[in-house]
Scaffold this active site. Structure first.
Site, PDB file in Angstrom:
ATOM      1  N   GLU A 287       0.833  -1.209   0.000  1.00  0.00           N
ATOM      2  CA  GLU A 287       0.000   0.000   0.000  1.00  0.00           C
ATOM      3  C   GLU A 287       0.867   1.258   0.000  1.00  0.00           C
ATOM      4  OE1 GLU A 287      -1.809  -0.501   3.839  1.00  0.00           O
ATOM      5  OE2 GLU A 287      -2.990  -2.243   3.241  1.00  0.00           O
ATOM      6  N   PRO A 288       1.691   1.463  -1.021  1.00  0.00           N
ATOM      7  CA  PRO A 288       2.530   2.671  -1.003  1.00  0.00           C
ATOM      8  C   PRO A 288       1.717   3.916  -1.350  1.00  0.00           C
ATOM      9  CG  PRO A 288       2.897   1.440  -3.035  1.00  0.00           C
ATOM     10  CD  PRO A 288       1.899   0.656  -2.234  1.00  0.00           C
ATOM     11  N   ARG A 290       3.041   7.865  -0.320  1.00  0.00           N
ATOM     12  CA  ARG A 290       4.032   8.927  -0.517  1.00  0.00           C
ATOM     13  C   ARG A 290       5.074   8.592  -1.578  1.00  0.00           C
ATOM     14  NH1 ARG A 290       5.442  12.392   3.654  1.00  0.00           N
ATOM     15  NH2 ARG A 290       4.560  10.888   5.105  1.00  0.00           N
ATOM     16  N   CYS A 356      -2.728  33.682   9.545  1.00  0.00           N
ATOM     17  CA  CYS A 356      -2.560  34.266  10.871  1.00  0.00           C
ATOM     18  C   CYS A 356      -2.231  33.211  11.920  1.00  0.00           C
ATOM     19  CB  CYS A 356      -3.817  35.042  11.240  1.00  0.00           C
ATOM     20  SG  CYS A 356      -4.240  36.222   9.953  1.00  0.00           S
TER      21      CYS A 356
HETATM   22  C1  LIG Z   1      -1.204   6.136   5.046  1.00  0.00           C
HETATM   23  C2  LIG Z   1      -1.248   4.658   4.850  1.00  0.00           C
HETATM   24  C3  LIG Z   1      -0.484   4.054   3.855  1.00  0.00           C
HETATM   25  C4  LIG Z   1       0.475   4.826   2.975  1.00  0.00           C
HETATM   26  O1  LIG Z   1       1.542   5.340   3.679  1.00  0.00           O
HETATM   27  P1  LIG Z   1       2.748   6.072   2.866  1.00  0.00           P
HETATM   28  O2  LIG Z   1       3.690   6.449   3.919  1.00  0.00           O
HETATM   29  O3  LIG Z   1       2.141   7.242   2.201  1.00  0.00           O
HETATM   30  O4  LIG Z   1       3.290   5.079   1.913  1.00  0.00           O
HETATM   31  C5  LIG Z   1      -0.613   2.695   3.663  1.00  0.00           C
HETATM   32  N1  LIG Z   1      -1.443   1.952   4.431  1.00  0.00           N
HETATM   33  C6  LIG Z   1      -2.192   2.505   5.409  1.00  0.00           C
HETATM   34  C7  LIG Z   1      -3.077   1.641   6.208  1.00  0.00           C
HETATM   35  C8  LIG Z   1      -2.116   3.861   5.646  1.00  0.00           C
HETATM   36  O5  LIG Z   1      -2.845   4.400   6.627  1.00  0.00           O
END
Ligand SMILES: *Cc1c(COP(=O)(O)O)cnc(C)c1O
Length: 428
Positions: A287-288, A290, A356
């Site tokens: 699940e990438p 970023r 602000c």
């Molecule tokens: C945010 C998240 C990701 C992705 O994380 P990155 O640091 O953006 O790769 C993957 N899995 C879950 C469950 C998340 O909450």
């Protein structure tokens, strides 16, 4: 910077100076700012696809599904790029589900994470036919079972386990430690699986973990994999088969000379461990977020005022913590580069927005040779910027442009004040 920088920006292969002015692929940022105004987000499609390709190389020949964690950047045009490249999606809300479907994503490749799914979100996701619910607590398991039984369906589930490893990142983006709200504790995992298989509305399909974000070392991943595989072994020894293993996201990017492992290099090591432990045949999911979009995006902003002071010089820009929240939230770093650099020496500035709040800073102690009206590019702004943008101070959210070679697509128009007022009513 005191002189015109060399044409390449190290670490950003799709962003370079050409003829003294910064481009994303072949699109001039000065031209885009002239057409669309500032602040403006600009994304490189080639940068996204090359980040994805590193994972695809890492998984070549494997039964693997890459699910883009879309909370990093959930704009439809961005989702479309990943959907067309074959990605699934990791979602964390019903709203994200509708975005994926609107962008042409396939429901069966969606996994639904998050500690606080509502019944309505579960119903909708079940009806859409998503691939898996990543369940984060026993209480959620019971509720999901109830929702599925009422709909006469079986919900595919994975249980998010908390491996209790330190990802060595900022505490706010560390998620796999005992003190975090995420996942089921390692020692409760087997019991939770035994409960899940006893429930008529659920079908156990996998196991998942996600230990944090902006991880720049490989050790936390290797440790987490060991911990998760220990659990897989004990769950399967109890007679429960797991079809897939999902190792989450979290791989970091370069913001300030960070040197995270390349996705393919990291996965080469992780897959070797998986094979060595006899689980190489399982379906893999990741699940990438970023690492697929972060360095593909820049935020173009105009210098409004220079404000020299006794202790600090301020460079006041038209972007702010609304659209670049990471410095305010995590004291994070973004490189800031002049779009059309001047000759001559600069001054050291704190680069700040108009909001602000003293927390509204974008960069501290940056040497810049700038004048009012100049454009700056805030780099590494593809992830967790626009998707976190707010309307604080009644500021409209920026427009977004996707660059594909020499072609540019406006993928989101600038938000007007009228857009912001649309849902509000006077009292009488
Ligand atoms: C945010 C998240 C990701 C992705 O994380 P990155 O640091 O953006 O790769 C993957 N899995 C879950 C469950 C998340 O909450």
């Amino acid at each position: 910077m005191s002189s015109v920088p060399s044409s390449r920006l190290p670490g950003y292969p799709h962003i370079a100076y050409d003829d003294g002015s910064l481009r994303v692929e072949q699109a001039s940022l000065a031209d885009l700012a002239a057409s669309h105004g500032t602040p403006l987000f600009v994304y490189s499609k080639a940068a996204m696809l090359s980040a994805l390709a590193a994972y695809q190389r890492g998984f070549a020949g494997r039964n693997a599904q890459i699910c883009y964690a879309m909370k990093a950047n959930s704009t439809l045009g961005v989702l479309q790029v990943f959907a067309q490249a074959g990605c699934g999606f990791d979602i964390v809300s019903g709203g994200e589900l509708e975005r994926v479907l609107a962008a042409g994503g396939i429901a069966s490749k969606i996994i639904f994470s998050g500690v606080g799914k509502t019944r309505a979100e579960m119903q909708r996701a079940l009806a859409a036919g998503i691939g898996c619910f990543n369940v984060e607590s026993e209480a959620e398991l019971e509720v999901l079972n109830g929702v599925a039984v009422a709909a006469d369906k079986r919900a595919p589930v994975s249980i998010r386990v908390n491996p209790n490893v330190d990802p060595k990142t900022h505490p706010y983006i560390s998620t796999g430690l005992k003190g975090n709200k995420f996942g089921v504790a390692h020692e409760d995992a087997l019991r939770t699986y035994q409960r899940a298989v006893s429930l008529p509305g659920l079908q156990v399909v996998g196991i998942d973990c996600h230990i944090g974000s902006q991880i720049t070392e490989e050790t936390p991943y290797l440790d987490a994999m060991d911990r998760v595989l220990d659990l897989v072994a004990s769950i399967e020894a109890a007679g429960i088969t797991l079809k897939h293993i999902d190792f989450g996201g979290g791989l970091g990017i370069n913001y300030q000379g960070d040197t995270p492992p390349e996705a393919d290099v990291l996965w080469h090591k992780l897959l070797a461990k998986l094979d060595a432990r006899g689980f190489g045949q399982k379906q893999l999911m990741i699940e990438p977020g970023r690492s697929l979009v972060g360095n593909a995006g820049v935020c173009v902003t105009e210098v409004l005022y220079l404000k020299p002071g006794e202790q600090k010089n301020f460079c006041i820009i038209d972007a702010a913590m609304n659209e670049l929240p990471r410095p305010a939230m995590y004291q994070a770093f973004h490189h800031i580069a002049a779009v059309t650099p001047h000759e001559g020496s600069g001054m050291v500035y704190d680069v700040v927005g108009p909001i602000c709040e003293s927390g509204d800073w974008i960069g501290r102690d940056r040497e810049l040779a700038v004048a009012p009206g100049d454009l700056l590019a805030v780099l590494s702004a593809g992830a967790y910027c626009m998707s976190m943008a707010s309307n604080y101070n009644t500021r409209g959210r920026p427009a977004e442009v996707l660059v594909d070679g020499a072609t540019t697509h406006l993928i989101r128009s600038r938000e007007s004040t009228e857009d912001q007022l649309r849902l509000e009513r006077l009292v009488g």
